[in-house]
Design a protein around this motif. Structure first.
Motif, PDB file in Angstrom:
ATOM      1  N   UNK A  67     -46.080  30.781 -35.522  1.00 31.41           N
ATOM      2  CA  UNK A  67     -45.013  31.375 -36.332  1.00 31.41           C
ATOM      3  C   UNK A  67     -45.172  30.999 -37.808  1.00 31.41           C
ATOM      4  N   UNK A  68     -45.518  29.748 -38.084  1.00 30.95           N
ATOM      5  CA  UNK A  68     -45.704  29.313 -39.467  1.00 30.95           C
ATOM      6  C   UNK A  68     -46.911  30.034 -40.081  1.00 30.95           C
ATOM      7  N   UNK A  69     -47.982  30.194 -39.314  1.00 27.13           N
ATOM      8  CA  UNK A  69     -49.160  30.932 -39.787  1.00 27.13           C
ATOM      9  C   UNK A  69     -48.838  32.379 -40.098  1.00 27.13           C
ATOM     10  N   UNK A  70     -48.018  33.012 -39.263  1.00 26.58           N
ATOM     11  CA  UNK A  70     -47.592  34.392 -39.521  1.00 26.58           C
ATOM     12  C   UNK A  70     -46.794  34.459 -40.822  1.00 26.58           C
ATOM     13  N   UNK A  71     -45.931  33.474 -41.056  1.00 26.10           N
ATOM     14  CA  UNK A  71     -45.145  33.449 -42.300  1.00 26.10           C
ATOM     15  C   UNK A  71     -46.065  33.340 -43.517  1.00 26.10           C
ATOM     16  N   UNK A  72     -47.075  32.471 -43.453  1.00 31.46           N
ATOM     17  CA  UNK A  72     -48.032  32.340 -44.549  1.00 31.46           C
ATOM     18  C   UNK A  72     -48.823  33.644 -44.736  1.00 31.46           C
ATOM     19  N   UNK A  73     -49.214  34.279 -43.629  1.00 32.87           N
ATOM     20  CA  UNK A  73     -49.978  35.525 -43.705  1.00 32.87           C
ATOM     21  C   UNK A  73     -49.143  36.646 -44.326  1.00 32.87           C
ATOM     22  N   UNK A  74     -47.898  36.747 -43.923  1.00 32.03           N
ATOM     23  CA  UNK A  74     -47.012  37.773 -44.485  1.00 32.03           C
ATOM     24  C   UNK A  74     -46.805  37.526 -45.980  1.00 32.03           C
ATOM     25  N   UNK A  75     -46.620  36.267 -46.344  1.00 33.84           N
ATOM     26  CA  UNK A  75     -46.452  35.942 -47.769  1.00 33.84           C
ATOM     27  C   UNK A  75     -47.711  36.321 -48.564  1.00 33.84           C
ATOM     28  N   UNK A  76     -48.878  36.028 -48.011  1.00 31.14           N
ATOM     29  CA  UNK A  76     -50.132  36.378 -48.694  1.00 31.14           C
ATOM     30  C   UNK A  76     -50.263  37.892 -48.832  1.00 31.14           C
ATOM     31  N   UNK A  77     -49.890  38.629 -47.786  1.00 30.01           N
ATOM     32  CA  UNK A  77     -49.977  40.088 -47.849  1.00 30.01           C
ATOM     33  C   UNK A  77     -49.017  40.651 -48.896  1.00 30.01           C
ATOM     34  N   UNK A 100     -57.031  29.823 -43.984  1.00 30.47           N
ATOM     35  CA  UNK A 100     -58.052  28.772 -43.972  1.00 30.47           C
ATOM     36  C   UNK A 100     -57.663  27.635 -44.914  1.00 30.47           C
ATOM     37  N   UNK A 101     -57.245  27.986 -46.114  1.00 28.50           N
ATOM     38  CA  UNK A 101     -56.907  26.966 -47.115  1.00 28.50           C
ATOM     39  C   UNK A 101     -55.674  26.153 -46.699  1.00 28.50           C
ATOM     40  N   UNK A 102     -54.687  26.804 -46.135  1.00 26.54           N
ATOM     41  CA  UNK A 102     -53.434  26.124 -45.800  1.00 26.54           C
ATOM     42  C   UNK A 102     -53.367  25.630 -44.354  1.00 26.54           C
ATOM     43  N   UNK A 103     -54.456  25.701 -43.593  1.00 32.24           N
ATOM     44  CA  UNK A 103     -54.423  25.273 -42.201  1.00 32.24           C
ATOM     45  C   UNK A 103     -53.956  23.820 -42.026  1.00 32.24           C
ATOM     46  N   UNK A 104     -54.428  22.851 -42.821  1.00 27.75           N
ATOM     47  CA  UNK A 104     -53.900  21.484 -42.643  1.00 27.75           C
ATOM     48  C   UNK A 104     -52.399  21.389 -42.907  1.00 27.75           C
ATOM     49  N   UNK A 105     -51.913  22.133 -43.866  1.00 29.29           N
ATOM     50  CA  UNK A 105     -50.476  22.134 -44.167  1.00 29.29           C
ATOM     51  C   UNK A 105     -49.712  22.782 -43.017  1.00 29.29           C
TER      52      UNK A 105
END
Length: 128
Positions: A67-77, A100-105
């Motif tokens: 879910x957090x990854x989807x939020x980051x992806x939507x923000x990037x888009x 890739x860049x934010x994966x540790x976060x």
């Protein structure tokens, strides 16, 4: 962030103990030291809270990380496609780069969110 102290958001964003908010749960504060991204203290030195509640406790964080990854992806888009005006292919590559860049976060945030589902802030925890 001090204005959030005493709330779950404080513990989630700072990575501190969800019970007392006094100590970081992680041995290394920098999530970009990849070889140490998963290393956590066993217990809080202030209140004694055990972070790994049961074996494999943080497997549930994988669902949160989705879910957090989807939020980051939507923000990037939204940023690349709507605000910058890039085409879809460029936006797609921006999403991949962001993940890739934010994966540790994302890993740390998902663990913080997961443990905060089960443990709650106690203002006097660790004080004798």
């Amino acid at each position: 962030m001090k204005f959030l102290e005493g709330s779950k958001l404080y513990s989630i964003f700072t990575g501190t103990c969800p019970v007392c908010h006094a100590e970081s749960m992680y041995k290394e504060s920098n999530p970009y030291k990849i070889h140490r991204v998963f290393e956590m203290h066993e217990h809080c030195s202030n209140c004694g809270t055990k972070y790994k509640i049961e074996p494999s406790f943080f497997f549930g964080a994988m669902y949160v990380s989705y879910a957090v990854g989807i939020a980051f992806a939507v923000a990037a888009f939204i940023i690349t496609y709507l605000f910058v005006g890039s085409d879809l292919i460029t936006s797609f590559w921006a999403i991949i780069g962001t993940l890739v860049v934010f994966m540790p976060v994302i890993i740390r945030l998902s663990r913080n969110i997961w443990i905060n589902f089960f443990l709650h802030y106690k203002p006097n925890a660790g004080k004798n």
